[in-house]
Design a protein around this motif. Structure first.
Motif, PDB file in Angstrom:
ATOM      1  N   UNK A   1       0.820  -1.203   0.000  1.00  0.00           N
ATOM      2  CA  UNK A   1       0.000   0.000   0.000  1.00  0.00           C
ATOM      3  C   UNK A   1       0.859   1.260   0.000  1.00  0.00           C
ATOM      4  N   UNK A   2       1.898   1.250   0.813  1.00  0.00           N
ATOM      5  CA  UNK A   2       2.798   2.415   0.867  1.00  0.00           C
ATOM      6  C   UNK A   2       3.457   2.629  -0.502  1.00  0.00           C
ATOM      7  N   UNK A   3       3.858   1.512  -1.108  1.00  0.00           N
ATOM      8  CA  UNK A   3       4.423   1.567  -2.455  1.00  0.00           C
ATOM      9  C   UNK A   3       3.462   2.196  -3.436  1.00  0.00           C
ATOM     10  N   UNK A   4       2.204   1.791  -3.329  1.00  0.00           N
ATOM     11  CA  UNK A   4       1.197   2.313  -4.250  1.00  0.00           C
ATOM     12  C   UNK A   4       0.991   3.807  -4.054  1.00  0.00           C
ATOM     13  N   UNK A   5       1.049   4.252  -2.793  1.00  0.00           N
ATOM     14  CA  UNK A   5       0.869   5.684  -2.533  1.00  0.00           C
ATOM     15  C   UNK A   5       2.031   6.481  -3.130  1.00  0.00           C
TER      16      UNK A   5
ATOM     17  N   UNK B   1      -5.799  11.397  -1.870  1.00  0.00           N
ATOM     18  CA  UNK B   1      -6.963  10.684  -1.341  1.00  0.00           C
ATOM     19  C   UNK B   1      -6.724  10.151   0.058  1.00  0.00           C
ATOM     20  N   UNK B   2      -7.816   9.790   0.733  1.00  0.00           N
ATOM     21  CA  UNK B   2      -7.727   9.411   2.146  1.00  0.00           C
ATOM     22  C   UNK B   2      -7.008   8.087   2.400  1.00  0.00           C
ATOM     23  N   UNK B   3      -6.572   7.400   1.339  1.00  0.00           N
ATOM     24  CA  UNK B   3      -5.778   6.180   1.520  1.00  0.00           C
ATOM     25  C   UNK B   3      -4.498   6.441   2.303  1.00  0.00           C
ATOM     26  N   UNK B   4      -4.100   7.714   2.394  1.00  0.00           N
ATOM     27  CA  UNK B   4      -2.886   8.059   3.125  1.00  0.00           C
ATOM     28  C   UNK B   4      -3.056   7.898   4.638  1.00  0.00           C
TER      29      UNK B   4
ATOM     30  N   UNK C   1      -3.664   5.400   6.279  1.00  0.00           N
ATOM     31  CA  UNK C   1      -2.975   4.200   6.755  1.00  0.00           C
ATOM     32  C   UNK C   1      -1.546   4.545   7.193  1.00  0.00           C
ATOM     33  N   UNK C   2      -0.897   5.438   6.422  1.00  0.00           N
ATOM     34  CA  UNK C   2       0.462   5.859   6.780  1.00  0.00           C
ATOM     35  C   UNK C   2       0.436   6.636   8.095  1.00  0.00           C
ATOM     36  N   UNK C   3      -0.610   7.450   8.257  1.00  0.00           N
ATOM     37  CA  UNK C   3      -0.727   8.266   9.468  1.00  0.00           C
ATOM     38  C   UNK C   3      -0.822   7.368  10.692  1.00  0.00           C
ATOM     39  N   UNK C   4      -1.668   6.349  10.575  1.00  0.00           N
ATOM     40  CA  UNK C   4      -1.828   5.428  11.707  1.00  0.00           C
ATOM     41  C   UNK C   4      -0.537   4.673  11.983  1.00  0.00           C
ATOM     42  N   UNK C   5       0.086   4.251  10.887  1.00  0.00           N
ATOM     43  CA  UNK C   5       1.259   3.403  11.041  1.00  0.00           C
ATOM     44  C   UNK C   5       2.430   4.135  11.674  1.00  0.00           C
TER      45      UNK C   5
ATOM     46  N   UNK D   1       6.168  17.254  -2.409  1.00  0.00           N
ATOM     47  CA  UNK D   1       4.810  17.530  -1.927  1.00  0.00           C
ATOM     48  C   UNK D   1       4.779  17.349  -0.427  1.00  0.00           C
ATOM     49  N   UNK D   2       4.119  18.280   0.236  1.00  0.00           N
ATOM     50  CA  UNK D   2       3.814  18.096   1.651  1.00  0.00           C
ATOM     51  C   UNK D   2       2.358  17.670   1.715  1.00  0.00           C
ATOM     52  N   UNK D   3       2.135  16.477   2.260  1.00  0.00           N
ATOM     53  CA  UNK D   3       0.794  15.894   2.200  1.00  0.00           C
ATOM     54  C   UNK D   3       0.207  15.774   3.602  1.00  0.00           C
ATOM     55  N   UNK D   4      -1.025  16.248   3.733  1.00  0.00           N
ATOM     56  CA  UNK D   4      -1.769  16.064   4.974  1.00  0.00           C
ATOM     57  C   UNK D   4      -2.333  14.639   4.953  1.00  0.00           C
ATOM     58  N   UNK D   5      -1.824  13.797   5.835  1.00  0.00           N
ATOM     59  CA  UNK D   5      -2.177  12.379   5.758  1.00  0.00           C
ATOM     60  C   UNK D   5      -3.621  12.098   6.174  1.00  0.00           C
ATOM     61  N   UNK D   6      -4.269  13.061   6.813  1.00  0.00           N
ATOM     62  CA  UNK D   6      -5.669  12.860   7.196  1.00  0.00           C
ATOM     63  C   UNK D   6      -6.577  12.897   5.970  1.00  0.00           C
ATOM     64  N   UNK D   7      -6.237  13.771   5.016  1.00  0.00           N
ATOM     65  CA  UNK D   7      -7.086  13.927   3.830  1.00  0.00           C
ATOM     66  C   UNK D   7      -6.400  13.435   2.566  1.00  0.00           C
ATOM     67  N   UNK D   8      -5.068  13.350   2.603  1.00  0.00           N
ATOM     68  CA  UNK D   8      -4.317  13.027   1.389  1.00  0.00           C
ATOM     69  C   UNK D   8      -4.034  14.255   0.543  1.00  0.00           C
ATOM     70  N   UNK D   9      -4.529  15.406   0.954  1.00  0.00           N
ATOM     71  CA  UNK D   9      -4.345  16.627   0.159  1.00  0.00           C
ATOM     72  C   UNK D   9      -2.889  17.077   0.133  1.00  0.00           C
TER      73      UNK D   9
END
Lengths: 389, 226
Positions: free
Chosen positions: B97-101, B132-135, B137-141, B185-193
């Motif tokens: 999943x991390x790879x895909x992101x 997208x919010x798929x990020x 998972x990284x936030x939790x991890x 890119x600086x990404x907000x992991x809650x939203x993926x934005x």
């Protein structure tokens, strides 16, 4: 999405078309080889490693342990000391194809597993790819490209197709990754020859190599829309030439007294859980004439397979040209009579009987289908058909 | 057309070298960390360095790439740490999943880069790209609210190519030499934005050695709102 469009997309992602001079022959890699970090070869491997990481995340990757273990086992038997250097990725794509990346990533399409009639045929395909790796063909091709870039066409690989149709995107990725460098015809001939020796050294029947190319040519010939049905074939010497070469070699070898083997059972067993799905995919994707060629060939080798008769019936029913519905009906009936066809054969029989206006036969077949498969998820549809009879 | 002009200037001074960056900020970007510790993940950067050969093909170099990756991660970590940020280096993607992101960021970032160059007509001016919010998972991890994604493609001119460039320049023809294209890119992991984005184009940076690599990373991170 027509197959022609797909074929174009596939050929567009092959990065190089070489017109350059003959390649410089590299010494074969020793087992366990890693290229020196500052070499051009290390760069090729790095890009392949990156592609491999991507392939590991593909939804099309077949992760089933038993099937992977079977193919990997066969690769190891053929590759010997190179077993650890080669990693197998089976991708759920209904075309015939196999490819080798510079770093030892071997990609095999399920369409190949479906078409091979026995383990011997699969062994010749895998041995061919192992030969590419051992002989470092990718490196030769890359160096040729560098030296003759005036004569090559370099096409940018774009992912524009990815959103259009999953397979196009996948092909683009694989073109960029596995087919990163397309091998020259001389290299393909060499891989054929080396692969032939590898497979026959394991006692695989040399005539099966020729049989495979005969079958693929027949499949090609049945489908006039696409001559280059796969990247494997388009970059390879003509099927006819390969077939003749293989046949000549096989005739010489086969005269030596040896107990040649074809081993159809292991391959059959390994692919059993998937074949229905794979045939359904081929049916969605491939030309009906080509599929019928494959099925009729397989039926000639295994006349009492209810499964094959069932898919033959499905293929005729879908093609629906003069006389096809009757042929389809016969094949469904054979699938049922042989006793080992899938229950869906009753449904098919009902549909073709319905089309032919034989209401009694249709009702009887539908009833049997629902009786044997009471939980069928198309039950409502079948009941609707019955109500209209 | 400012960018086009800049690119033109870069091309004309290709032999002497040129660097430009372009920064974008998301419309409603606000920076809030849920945890007391301001933690940011430096995701495994997608980097490839190669040699631009006389014929115009880029030959990937594994050794340069490995070195550049090391410099980039270390320099980004140093810069962020100086801003009192707890940096997590995620050098090895921990899951498919991390790879895909990471791959998704490659694609989205390339589009965003293109947009900064030519303003995709239907995109409008709002900078609102997202992974997208798929990020989440990284936030939790990793227990981090933000992550930094970096993409670099970098090529260096071989002697053969340089000779060709000089020869062609004498005839008044400009042939492109090695060049650097990167984005962060600086990404907000809650939203993926993507809340902040910077693109760098250069014909004279060098990521193969420590000090010049630090200059490149400084340019890339300039203006990061953390």
């Amino acid at each position: 999405m027509s197959r022609r469009t797909l074929a174009l997309a596939v050929s567009a992602v092959l990065v190089f078309t070489t017109v350059g001079p003959a390649f410089a022959d590299q010494p074969p890699v020793p087992p366990g080889y890693r290229p020196p970090a500052d070499s051009d070869e290390a760069g090729l491997w790095m890009q392949s490693d990156e592609a491999e990481r991507r392939i590991q995340t593909l939804p099309q990757l077949v992760r089933d342990e038993a099937l992977n273990a079977y193919v990997k086992g066969l690769v190891c038997k053929l590759a010997g000391d190179y077993c650890r250097d080669i990693r197998v990725y089976i991708l759920d794509v209904p075309m015939f194809n196999a490819s080798m990346a510079p770093n030892g990533m071997l990609i095999l399409y399920t369409g190949t597993l479906l078409r091979c009639d026995n383990e011997a045929q699969l062994a010749f395909v895998l041995a061919h790819e192992i030969a590419h790796f051992k002989k470092r063909h990718a490196l030769d091709q890359w160096r040729n490209a560098i030296n003759t870039s005036g004569a090559i066409a370099v096409l940018a690989v774009v992912s524009a197709g990815a959103g259009v149709f999953g397979l196009i995107g996948l092909m683009a990725e694989l073109g960029a990754a596995a087919g990163f460098v397309s091998y020259s015809r001389d290299q393909e001939r060499e891989a054929d020859a080396v692969g032939f020796d590898i497979a026959t050294a394991q006692d695989y029947d040399p005539h099966e190599a020729a049989a495979l190319w005969t079958d693929l040519s027949a499949e090609d010939a049945a489908d006039p829309a696409v001559r280059n049905r796969s990247t494997f074939l388009s970059s390879h010497p003509q099927s006819k030439e390969r077939m003749q070469t293989m046949l000549a070699k096989a005739d010489v070898l086969a005269s030596t007294a040896k107990d040649w083997k074809t081993d159809p059972d292991d391959l059959n067993h390994a692919t059993e859980p998937y074949r229905a799905q794979w045939y359904a995919e081929v049916m969605e994707f491939e030309n009906s004439n080509a599929l019928l060629t494959v099925l009729n060939r397989k039926i000639a080798r295994a006349p009492h397979s209810g499964e094959l008769q069932y898919f033959l019936a499905e293929a005729y029913r879908r093609r629906n040209e003069g006389g096809d519905i009757e042929k389809s009906r016969q094949a469904y009936q054979t699938a049922i009579d042989d006793g080992n066809g899938p229950v869906a054969a009753y449904k098919g029989l009902g549909i073709v009987a319905m089309k032919a206006g034989d209401k009694t036969a249709a009702r009887s077949a539908f009833d049997q289908y629902l009786a044997l498969s009471p939980q069928a998820n198309d039950r409502a549809m079948i009941e609707y058909y019955c109500s209209r009879l | 057309m400012k960018i086009a002009r800049l690119a033109g200037i870069c091309l004309s001074v290709a032999l002497s070298g040129c660097t430009f960056t372009h920064e974008e900020k998301a419309v409603n970007a606000s920076f809030d960390f849920t945890a007391k510790v301001k933690r940011v993940i430096v995701v495994d950067p997608d980097v490839s360095l190669g040699e631009l050969t006389a014929g115009g093909l880029v030959e990937a170099r594994a050794d340069w790439t490995a070195a550049a990756k090391g410099f980039i991660v270390a320099d980004v970590a140093t810069i962020l740490a100086a801003k009192n940020i707890d940096v997590v280096k995620a050098d090895k993607p921990s899951s498919d999943h991390e790879n895909q992101i990471i791959k998704l960021h490659d694609v989205v970032g390339q589009e965003a880069s293109l947009h900064t160059l030519i303003r995709l007509p239907n995109k409008g001016d709002a900078f609102d790209w997202t992974l997208g919010p798929g990020t989440n998972e990284l936030r939790d991890q990793y227990g981090a609210d933000y992550a930094v994604f970096i993409y670099v493609r970098d090529s260096y001119t071989t002697a053969g190519r340089a000779a060709m460039m000089i020869g062609a320049a004498m005839l008044g023809i400009g042939i492109q030499g090695g060049s650097q294209a990167a984005f962060i890119s600086l990404v907000d992991l809650r939203t993926g934005n993507i809340v902040w984005f910077n693109r760098l184009g250069s014909t004279n940076g060098d990521l193969r050695t420590d000090a010049p690599a630090r200059d490149v990373v400084n340019n890339l991170l300039e203006g990061i709102p953390l």
